[in-house]
Write a protein that holds these residues in place. Structure first.
Motif, short mmCIF file in Angstrom:
data_model
loop_
_atom_site.label_atom_id
_atom_site.label_comp_id
_atom_site.label_asym_id
_atom_site.label_seq_id
_atom_site.Cartn_x
_atom_site.Cartn_y
_atom_site.Cartn_z
N PHE A 104 46.91 27.08 112.58
CA PHE A 104 47.16 27.46 113.95
C PHE A 104 45.87 27.89 114.61
O PHE A 104 44.96 28.40 113.96
N ALA A 105 45.80 27.69 115.92
CA ALA A 105 44.68 28.16 116.72
C ALA A 105 45.23 28.92 117.92
O ALA A 105 46.28 28.57 118.46
N ILE A 106 44.51 29.96 118.31
CA ILE A 106 44.84 30.68 119.53
C ILE A 106 43.88 30.17 120.60
O ILE A 106 42.66 30.25 120.45
N TYR A 107 44.45 29.60 121.65
CA TYR A 107 43.67 29.01 122.74
C TYR A 107 44.23 29.53 124.05
O TYR A 107 45.42 29.37 124.33
N ARG A 108 43.38 30.20 124.81
CA ARG A 108 43.79 30.80 126.09
C ARG A 108 45.03 31.68 125.94
O ARG A 108 45.96 31.63 126.74
N GLY A 109 45.03 32.45 124.85
CA GLY A 109 46.10 33.42 124.62
C GLY A 109 47.38 32.86 124.04
O GLY A 109 48.32 33.61 123.80
N GLU A 110 47.45 31.54 123.79
CA GLU A 110 48.66 30.93 123.24
C GLU A 110 48.38 30.34 121.86
O GLU A 110 47.29 29.84 121.61
N ARG A 111 49.39 30.40 121.00
CA ARG A 111 49.25 29.84 119.65
C ARG A 111 49.70 28.38 119.64
O ARG A 111 50.73 28.03 120.20
N TYR A 112 48.88 27.54 118.99
CA TYR A 112 49.18 26.12 118.84
C TYR A 112 49.02 25.72 117.38
O TYR A 112 48.08 26.17 116.71
N ALA A 113 49.91 24.86 116.92
CA ALA A 113 49.66 24.20 115.64
C ALA A 113 48.42 23.34 115.84
O ALA A 113 48.16 22.86 116.94
N CYS A 114 47.64 23.16 114.79
CA CYS A 114 46.41 22.39 114.97
C CYS A 114 46.00 21.67 113.70
O CYS A 114 46.47 21.98 112.61
N ASN A 115 45.11 20.70 113.88
CA ASN A 115 44.40 20.02 112.81
C ASN A 115 42.93 20.22 113.08
O ASN A 115 42.52 20.36 114.24
N ILE A 116 42.13 20.18 112.03
CA ILE A 116 40.69 20.37 112.19
C ILE A 116 39.98 19.19 111.55
O ILE A 116 40.25 18.84 110.40
N ARG A 117 39.07 18.60 112.33
CA ARG A 117 38.27 17.48 111.85
C ARG A 117 36.87 17.59 112.45
O ARG A 117 36.74 17.66 113.67
N ASN A 118 35.86 17.63 111.60
CA ASN A 118 34.47 17.70 112.06
C ASN A 118 34.25 18.85 113.04
O ASN A 118 33.63 18.68 114.08
N ARG A 119 34.80 20.00 112.70
CA ARG A 119 34.67 21.23 113.52
C ARG A 119 35.31 21.09 114.91
O ARG A 119 35.11 21.91 115.78
N ILE A 160 38.88 20.97 116.91
CA ILE A 160 40.24 21.45 116.70
C ILE A 160 41.17 20.68 117.62
O ILE A 160 40.98 20.68 118.84
N ARG A 161 42.15 20.01 117.02
CA ARG A 161 43.14 19.27 117.80
C ARG A 161 44.39 20.12 117.91
O ARG A 161 45.11 20.34 116.94
N LEU A 162 44.62 20.63 119.12
CA LEU A 162 45.79 21.46 119.40
C LEU A 162 46.99 20.56 119.64
O LEU A 162 46.87 19.50 120.25
N LYS A 163 48.17 21.01 119.19
CA LYS A 163 49.40 20.26 119.40
C LYS A 163 50.41 21.12 120.13
O LYS A 163 50.55 22.30 119.86
N SER A 164 51.12 20.48 121.06
CA SER A 164 52.13 21.18 121.84
C SER A 164 53.32 20.25 122.07
O SER A 164 53.16 19.05 122.15
N ARG A 165 54.49 20.84 122.20
CA ARG A 165 55.69 20.08 122.56
C ARG A 165 55.87 20.04 124.08
O ARG A 165 56.73 19.35 124.58
N GLU A 166 55.03 20.81 124.79
CA GLU A 166 55.09 20.85 126.26
C GLU A 166 53.83 20.22 126.83
O GLU A 166 52.74 20.38 126.29
N LYS A 167 53.98 19.53 127.94
CA LYS A 167 52.83 18.97 128.65
C LYS A 167 52.11 20.11 129.36
O LYS A 167 52.69 20.79 130.18
N LYS A 168 50.86 20.33 128.98
CA LYS A 168 50.07 21.40 129.59
C LYS A 168 48.79 20.81 130.13
O LYS A 168 48.39 19.70 129.73
N SER A 169 48.14 21.53 131.00
CA SER A 169 46.91 21.07 131.61
C SER A 169 45.87 20.68 130.56
O SER A 169 45.57 21.48 129.66
N GLY A 170 45.36 19.46 130.66
CA GLY A 170 44.35 18.98 129.74
C GLY A 170 44.89 18.35 128.47
O GLY A 170 44.13 17.79 127.68
N PHE A 171 46.19 18.43 128.25
CA PHE A 171 46.81 17.83 127.07
C PHE A 171 47.26 16.42 127.41
O PHE A 171 47.70 16.14 128.53
#
Length: 156
Positions: A3-18, A20-31
């Protein structure tokens, strides 16, 4: 689970080459919608790639469960855990076969599915990673009356 905390919200994530790919079930700005390796568009999963400098925290989450006063490793906490109301416990102590009715999985491991209501407590182990490693391991005890709510919040 990471998980990553981004702009105060927790997201499931994957990490590749430093990155961080955030995942959300909701369409958010920049996603954007997830496009898998086969080119399929997933309109119910949205992703955003950010550098580790853009996030407030990154950690890997694992769990243990206390069952009949003994601490066990858990395996595969997911939506099915809530749907089935059970948690898979693992042990390398083969005496648990006779003392706790575990089933032998292989030469060194045994397991048992236990109803969530039978769990004495769930232990959340948050192991900070990347540049947040200095925070170390943080453990939190989830008492039985809060386990279902904790899992619902974790898996949303």
């Amino acid at each position: 689970m990471k998980f990553a905390i981004y702009r105060g919200e927790r997201y499931a994530c994957n990490i590749r080459n430093r990155k961080i790919r955030l995942k959300s079930r909701e369409k958010k700005s920049g996603f954007t919608e997830l496009i898998d390796l086969e080119g399929n568009v997933h309109s119910d999963i949205f992703i955003k790639e950010v550098s580790d400098r853009k996030v407030e925290d990154v950690y890997e989450l694992t769990h243990e469960a206390i069952f009949k006063g003994v601490t066990f490793q858990t395996s595969g906490i997911g939506k099915h855990t809530l749907d089935e109301g059970e948690l898979l416990l693992l042990s390398d102590n083969l005496q648990d076969i006779s003392t706790h009715n575990f089933f032998r999985e292989d030469k060194f491991v045994c397991h048992k599915n236990v109803a969530l209501e039978e769990i004495d407590a769930l232990i959340e182990m948050k192991n900070h990673i990347l540049r947040f490693r200095r925070k170390g391991l943080v453990t939190t005890r989830v008492n039985p009356s809060y386990i279902n709510d904790y899992l619902k919040q974790l898996l949303q």
